[in-house]
Scaffold this motif. Structure first.
Motif, PDB file in Angstrom:
ATOM      1  N   ALA A  33       0.809  -1.224   0.000  1.00 14.85           N
ATOM      2  CA  ALA A  33       0.000   0.000   0.000  1.00 14.85           C
ATOM      3  C   ALA A  33       0.841   1.272   0.000  1.00 14.85           C
ATOM      4  O   ALA A  33       0.292   2.369  -0.172  1.00 14.85           O
ATOM      5  N   ARG A  44      -3.753   0.623  -1.469  1.00 19.99           N
ATOM      6  CA  ARG A  44      -3.960   1.834  -0.671  1.00 19.99           C
ATOM      7  C   ARG A  44      -5.443   2.217  -0.625  1.00 19.99           C
ATOM      8  O   ARG A  44      -5.966   2.591   0.427  1.00 19.99           O
ATOM      9  N   VAL A  47      -7.211  -0.010   1.843  1.00 24.97           N
ATOM     10  CA  VAL A  47      -6.911   0.374   3.223  1.00 24.97           C
ATOM     11  C   VAL A  47      -7.718   1.609   3.612  1.00 24.97           C
ATOM     12  O   VAL A  47      -8.304   1.685   4.702  1.00 24.97           O
ATOM     13  N   ASP A  48      -7.765   2.578   2.713  1.00 23.85           N
ATOM     14  CA  ASP A  48      -8.512   3.804   2.996  1.00 23.85           C
ATOM     15  C   ASP A  48     -10.003   3.517   3.161  1.00 23.85           C
ATOM     16  O   ASP A  48     -10.668   4.104   4.024  1.00 23.85           O
ATOM     17  N   ARG A  51     -10.533   2.017   6.541  1.00 26.56           N
ATOM     18  CA  ARG A  51     -10.371   3.052   7.566  1.00 26.56           C
ATOM     19  C   ARG A  51     -11.657   3.886   7.696  1.00 26.56           C
ATOM     20  O   ARG A  51     -12.069   4.255   8.795  1.00 26.56           O
ATOM     21  N   PHE A  67      -4.116   1.517  12.452  1.00 29.81           N
ATOM     22  CA  PHE A  67      -4.133   0.057  12.370  1.00 29.81           C
ATOM     23  C   PHE A  67      -2.923  -0.527  13.095  1.00 29.81           C
ATOM     24  O   PHE A  67      -1.803  -0.024  12.969  1.00 29.81           O
ATOM     25  N   HIS A 229       4.430   4.987   8.202  1.00 26.21           N
ATOM     26  CA  HIS A 229       3.089   4.430   8.079  1.00 26.21           C
ATOM     27  C   HIS A 229       2.178   4.957   9.182  1.00 26.21           C
ATOM     28  O   HIS A 229       2.634   5.343  10.258  1.00 26.21           O
ATOM     29  N   GLU A 230       0.886   4.911   8.907  1.00 25.49           N
ATOM     30  CA  GLU A 230      -0.133   5.339   9.872  1.00 25.49           C
ATOM     31  C   GLU A 230       0.169   6.730  10.438  1.00 25.49           C
ATOM     32  O   GLU A 230       0.070   6.978  11.633  1.00 25.49           O
ATOM     33  N   GLU A 238       1.552  -2.288   5.868  1.00 24.30           N
ATOM     34  CA  GLU A 238       0.180  -2.579   6.270  1.00 24.30           C
ATOM     35  C   GLU A 238      -0.226  -4.014   5.924  1.00 24.30           C
ATOM     36  O   GLU A 238       0.116  -4.535   4.866  1.00 24.30           O
ATOM     37  N   VAL A 240      -2.695  -5.590   4.526  1.00 23.27           N
ATOM     38  CA  VAL A 240      -3.843  -5.191   3.694  1.00 23.27           C
ATOM     39  C   VAL A 240      -5.000  -6.187   3.774  1.00 23.27           C
ATOM     40  O   VAL A 240      -6.153  -5.772   3.993  1.00 23.27           O
ATOM     41  N   ILE A 243      -6.671  -5.756   7.151  1.00 27.77           N
ATOM     42  CA  ILE A 243      -7.359  -4.473   7.235  1.00 27.77           C
ATOM     43  C   ILE A 243      -8.671  -4.515   6.456  1.00 27.77           C
ATOM     44  O   ILE A 243      -9.713  -4.040   6.923  1.00 27.77           O
ATOM     45  N   VAL A 244      -8.629  -5.099   5.253  1.00 23.26           N
ATOM     46  CA  VAL A 244      -9.849  -5.235   4.449  1.00 23.26           C
ATOM     47  C   VAL A 244     -10.884  -6.073   5.198  1.00 23.26           C
ATOM     48  O   VAL A 244     -12.078  -5.735   5.249  1.00 23.26           O
TER      49      VAL A 244
END
Length: 394
Positions: A33, A44, A47-48, A51, A67, A229-230, A238, A240, A243-244
């Protein structure tokens, strides 16, 4: 044998919809990402999007969502990220060890730590917090819902007291996530919460992913170094797919909370508790009478060792816990239950039943057949159980 799973506070199953959302980011959209090429930018965007899902759940800004690898890291980041030698930390005697052990480590580095006691129902009284505040109190960390008993703390009142005293407030909301509404907006009931912890595998997302909400006014020192990051708060490439998955599970949880999901799950929990009380003597619910999350029952069975009962039920196809999963195999009684005033013997006789939103009425009814038989068998072997007196009472 159809196994019945009643240990959701330890971990929840990964929902099929969550797995399907994650799958492409393992096999097809595997870009980093942080890369600027198309594969990286696709990651990316995912991830957004996740979020933003979590920000909607918390009613916060996406930029306030950090995250992490899970609840333990988030708790540690919250404490180590704001405290320095000479600061004062207030926490409680019933916290998860991710907070308790972090507090002990900070104490060895010059941070003053106060552990608040609880009532017999497991509640932190606001007056107790007020009395513990000091001029150098930098942070108050109190969990939202207890992982062993499910007891819910009056976080809005406690956070308000901390803010009035000039302190930041952190809550470990791992067991509240996916079960209770969470609103940290300026007009929300958690408006005075500055830092909040969530864990993916407690809300039907994968293990290895978590969140720390950090209010934008809070300056947080990172624990890891090596990348920006973050927003420079948590270095590291990340996760990913995780996170997804967390973003998808968050959307599902938000819809479930708005529906009759929590009420239906609480009804199943009550059915289990009432069935046990009707069939078994010398038993009771720890934290009864206090507000509790919809899925959790901490029940003691006098004259029975929890470990033996856990094994007996497991052999019959029922998965439960003797307390926190992080304490599995520990010889010491639960620190949560002893802080509530239970004797060591009663704490060691306690089983935690934590239902999931996949639990059915049929599974509860089957459990109500297995539990009395297992308890009766183990009590027959107990030298402390007065069989003739118990039968006369029944």
């Amino acid at each position: 044998m159809h196994r019945i799973y009643m240990d959701a506070n330890a971990t929840t199953p990964l929902l099929p919809e969550v797995f399907e959302a994650m799958r492409p980011f393992y096999l097809e959209h595997y870009g980093n990402a942080s890369s600027i090429h198309q594969q990286g930018q696709h990651a990316r965007a995912a991830v957004d999007h996740a979020r933003e899902s979590i920000a909607r759940l918390l009613h916060c800004r996406p930029a306030e969502v950090v995250f992490t690898s899970g609840g333990t890291e988030s708790d540690n980041l919250a404490l180590f990220g704001v405290l320095a030698p000479g600061d004062h930390l207030i926490t409680t005697a019933i916290e998860h060890h991710a907070v308790l052990h972090a507090a002990q480590a900070l104490a060895s580095r010059g941070v003053e730590v106060t552990f608040l006691p609880v009532t017999p129902q497991g509640i932190i009284e606001p007056t107790t917090l007020l009395a513990a505040l000091q001029p150098n109190t930098r942070l108050v960390s109190i969990m939202y819902a207890n992982n062993e008993t499910g007891v819910i703390q009056p976080i809005d009142a406690l956070a308000g007291i901390a803010h009035a005293g000039g302190s930041l407030f952190h809550t470990d909301a791992v067991q509240a996530g996916g079960k209770l509404p969470l609103d940290v907006s300026p007009h929300g009931f958690l408006k005075d919460v500055d830092l909040l912890t969530l864990s993916g595998h407690k809300i039907y997302a994968p293990k290895g992913i978590g969140v720390l909400y950090v209010r934008r006014s809070v300056r947080l020192s990172p624990m890891f170094h090596g990348g920006a990051h973050e927003r420079q708060r948590r270095a590291g490439t990340e996760n990913v797919p995780g996170i997804v998955g967390l973003g998808k599970a968050t959307d599902i949880s938000a819809d479930w909370i708005k529906s009759e999901g929590p009420a239906k799950l609480a009804a199943l929990r009550d059915r289990l508790e009432q069935g046990i009380a009707a069939q078994i003597d010398e038993t009771g619910v720890n934290g009864a009478g206090a507000p509790r999350v919809c899925n959790t029952s901490s029940i003691y069975f006098d004259h029975v060792e929890a470990e033996a009962l856990l094994i007996a039920l497991d052999l019959k196809g029922l998965s439960v816990s003797g307390g926190s999963a992080c304490q599995s195999g520990a010889s010491e009684p639960s620190h949560v239950l002893t802080a509530m005033g239970l004797s060591a013997a009663r704490a060691r006789a306690t089983i935690r039943f934590s239902l999931s939103k996949l639990t059915t009425e049929e599974e509860v009814d089957e459990a109500l057949k297995l539990i009395p038989a297992a308890v009766a068998h183990l009590r027959e072997l107990s030298p402390t159980y007065n069989k003739s007196e118990a039968h006369s009472i029944a």
